[in-house]
Write an enzyme that holds these catalytic residues in place. Structure first.
Site, mmCIF file in Angstrom:
data_model
loop_
_atom_site.group_PDB
_atom_site.id
_atom_site.type_symbol
_atom_site.label_atom_id
_atom_site.label_comp_id
_atom_site.label_asym_id
_atom_site.label_seq_id
_atom_site.Cartn_x
_atom_site.Cartn_y
_atom_site.Cartn_z
ATOM 1 N NE ARG A 111 -57.646 73.718 7.880
ATOM 2 C CZ ARG A 111 -57.572 73.491 8.918
ATOM 3 N NH1 ARG A 111 -58.362 74.101 9.924
ATOM 4 N NH2 ARG A 111 -56.670 72.681 9.611
ATOM 5 C CG HIS A 138 -55.519 67.669 9.152
ATOM 6 N ND1 HIS A 138 -54.446 68.401 8.621
ATOM 7 C CD2 HIS A 138 -55.884 68.397 10.427
ATOM 8 C CE1 HIS A 138 -54.532 69.498 9.416
ATOM 9 N NE2 HIS A 138 -55.398 69.407 10.462
ATOM 10 C CD GLN A 141 -53.324 67.505 13.934
ATOM 11 O OE1 GLN A 141 -53.707 68.684 13.761
ATOM 12 N NE2 GLN A 141 -52.680 67.372 15.164
ATOM 13 C CG ASP A 230 -60.863 65.383 15.034
ATOM 14 O OD1 ASP A 230 -61.174 66.305 15.398
ATOM 15 O OD2 ASP A 230 -60.855 65.274 13.689
ATOM 16 C CB CYS A 269 -56.296 67.121 15.268
ATOM 17 S SG CYS A 269 -57.803 67.070 15.078
ATOM 18 N NE ARG A 297 -50.389 70.829 12.587
ATOM 19 C CZ ARG A 297 -51.710 71.150 12.051
ATOM 20 N NH1 ARG A 297 -52.564 71.302 13.033
ATOM 21 N NH2 ARG A 297 -51.811 71.696 10.958
HETATM 22 N N1 CP Z 1 -55.635 70.897 14.345
HETATM 23 C C1 CP Z 1 -55.965 71.779 13.337
HETATM 24 O O1 CP Z 1 -55.681 71.604 12.413
HETATM 25 O O2 CP Z 1 -56.447 72.889 14.072
HETATM 26 P P1 CP Z 1 -56.841 74.222 13.324
HETATM 27 O O3 CP Z 1 -58.086 73.935 12.579
HETATM 28 O O4 CP Z 1 -57.003 75.184 14.558
HETATM 29 O O5 CP Z 1 -55.908 74.543 12.290
HETATM 30 N N1 NVA Z 2 -61.853 66.614 11.892
HETATM 31 C C1 NVA Z 2 -61.914 68.242 12.143
HETATM 32 C C2 NVA Z 2 -60.459 68.218 12.199
HETATM 33 C C3 NVA Z 2 -60.272 70.017 12.668
HETATM 34 C C4 NVA Z 2 -58.727 70.234 12.587
HETATM 35 C C5 NVA Z 2 -62.471 68.992 10.965
HETATM 36 O O1 NVA Z 2 -62.193 68.473 9.788
HETATM 37 O O2 NVA Z 2 -63.050 69.946 11.414
#
Ligand code: CP
Ligand code: NVA
Length: 313
Positions: A111, A138, A141, A230, A269, A297
């Site tokens: 990430r 993502h 997801q 989101d 998500c 997930r």
């Molecule tokens: N939806 C998602 O990726 O959640 P986290 O940021 O908790 O991993």
């Molecule tokens: N769009 C959000 C998703 C978190 C899982 C972010 O990038 O923070």
């Protein structure tokens, strides 16, 4: 002979057939372990002896937990690393980090703030690399979202109608990709200046994807089978007053959900900002599938890990 590893940086890496195969496998592997305690491995333990390293430059609850649980259920093991605690955090290059980790583990999930860093990591790695969220996308997801929609709708997503409300962000970009790959229509409504990545939209349309982008929330959700939103402020962004004000008309509330199909489900998500992009009544209401989505997930990650490690064919 060394073959180059299979990376999952975006859903396009799977291709349409690969994505369908991953979804099919996730459904059946989930069904196959029904009733087992979460920490118990699947009977076939297909990743016995395999190890995953996950690197996080940003916080995570679901991605971190689901990858760890997924590896355990596949018979393998997982370790989670915070980028700030690694030499990466004080200047060791992404490429050198990739070369070192490739000798320790069998796959890496990252990430990262910048998508370009995940691409650079993957170019230098000799093991599969999976994108666990970047500023661009993502993909993991989205596999869970598709799985959840198919479960709730009781049919494949091809031919269904989806609506996205609010910020055309990383999750939205991956949803655009999915719409192009699997052939469902996607209607995006958000304020001017917050559209998804134009390259993703062009690729999805080139595949025949029916994708509309405008500013009319009601038109986007009309007769939708799936309504998705989101956060209005993603990790690394600034929640200015202008931004939040511009997003207000795109809040998913009971009035907006009423314009969707009666059987429509709501996806997010998570984490959600209750009272901003979604109301409590929708999050906690009968159309919400957000908890299944979060728990799926694990099943999505398992199929993706097996794909990346060449165990799905
Ligand atoms: N939806 C998602 O990726 O959640 P986290 O940021 O908790 O991993
Ligand atoms: N769009 C959000 C998703 C978190 C899982 C972010 O990038 O923070």
């Amino acid at each position: 002979m060394n073959r180059s590893p299979r990376h999952l940086l975006n859903l396009a890496d799977l291709g349409a057939d690969g994505l369908r195969a991953v979804l099919h496998h996730a459904h059946s592997r989930k069904a196959g372990r029904r009733g087992l305690p979460n920490g118990m491995a699947d009977a076939d333990a297909p990743l016995a002896g395999h190890m995953l390293a996950s690197i996080f430059e940003k916080p995570s609850t679901r991605t971190r937990l689901s990858f760890e649980v997924a590896m355990r259920q596949l018979g393998g093991s997982a370790m989670t690393l915070s980028a700030g605690d690694m030499q990466l955090g004080r200047g060791e290059t992404v490429e050198d980090t990739a070369r070192v980790l490739s000798g320790f583990v069998d796959a890496v999930m990252i990430r990262a703030n910048r998508h370009a860093d995940v691409e650079a990591f993957a170019r230098a790695a000799t093991v599969p690399v999976l994108n666990g969220l970047t500023d661009q996308s993502h993909p993991c997801q989205l596999v869970a979202d598709l799985l959840t929609a198919e479960e709730r709708l009781g049919r494949p997503v091809a031919g269904t109608r989806w609506a996205w409300l609010g910020d055309g962000n990383n999750v939205c970009n991956s949803l655009v990709e999915a719409a192009g790959l699997l052939g469902f229509s996607l209607h995006i409504a958000g304020p001017a200046g917050y559209a998804p990545d134009s390259g993703f939209v062009a690729s999805a349309r080139a595949r025949g994807g029916n994708i509309s982008i405008d500013h009319d929330a009601g038109a986007a959700v009309a007769d939708a089978d799936v309504v998705v939103t989101d956060t209005w402020v993603s990790m690394g962004q600034t929640g200015t007053e202008d931004r939040l004000r511009a997003m207000q008309p795109y809040q998913v509330n009971p009035m907006l959900m009423a314009a969707a199909a009666p059987h429509a489900l709501f996806l997010h998500c998570l984490p959600a900002h209750r009272g901003e992009e979604v109301t409590d009544s929708v999050m906690d209401g009968p159309q919400s599938a957000v908890w299944d989505e979060a728990h799926n997930r694990v099943h999505a990650q398992k199929a993706l890990l097996l794909w990346a490690l060449g165990k799905l064919g």
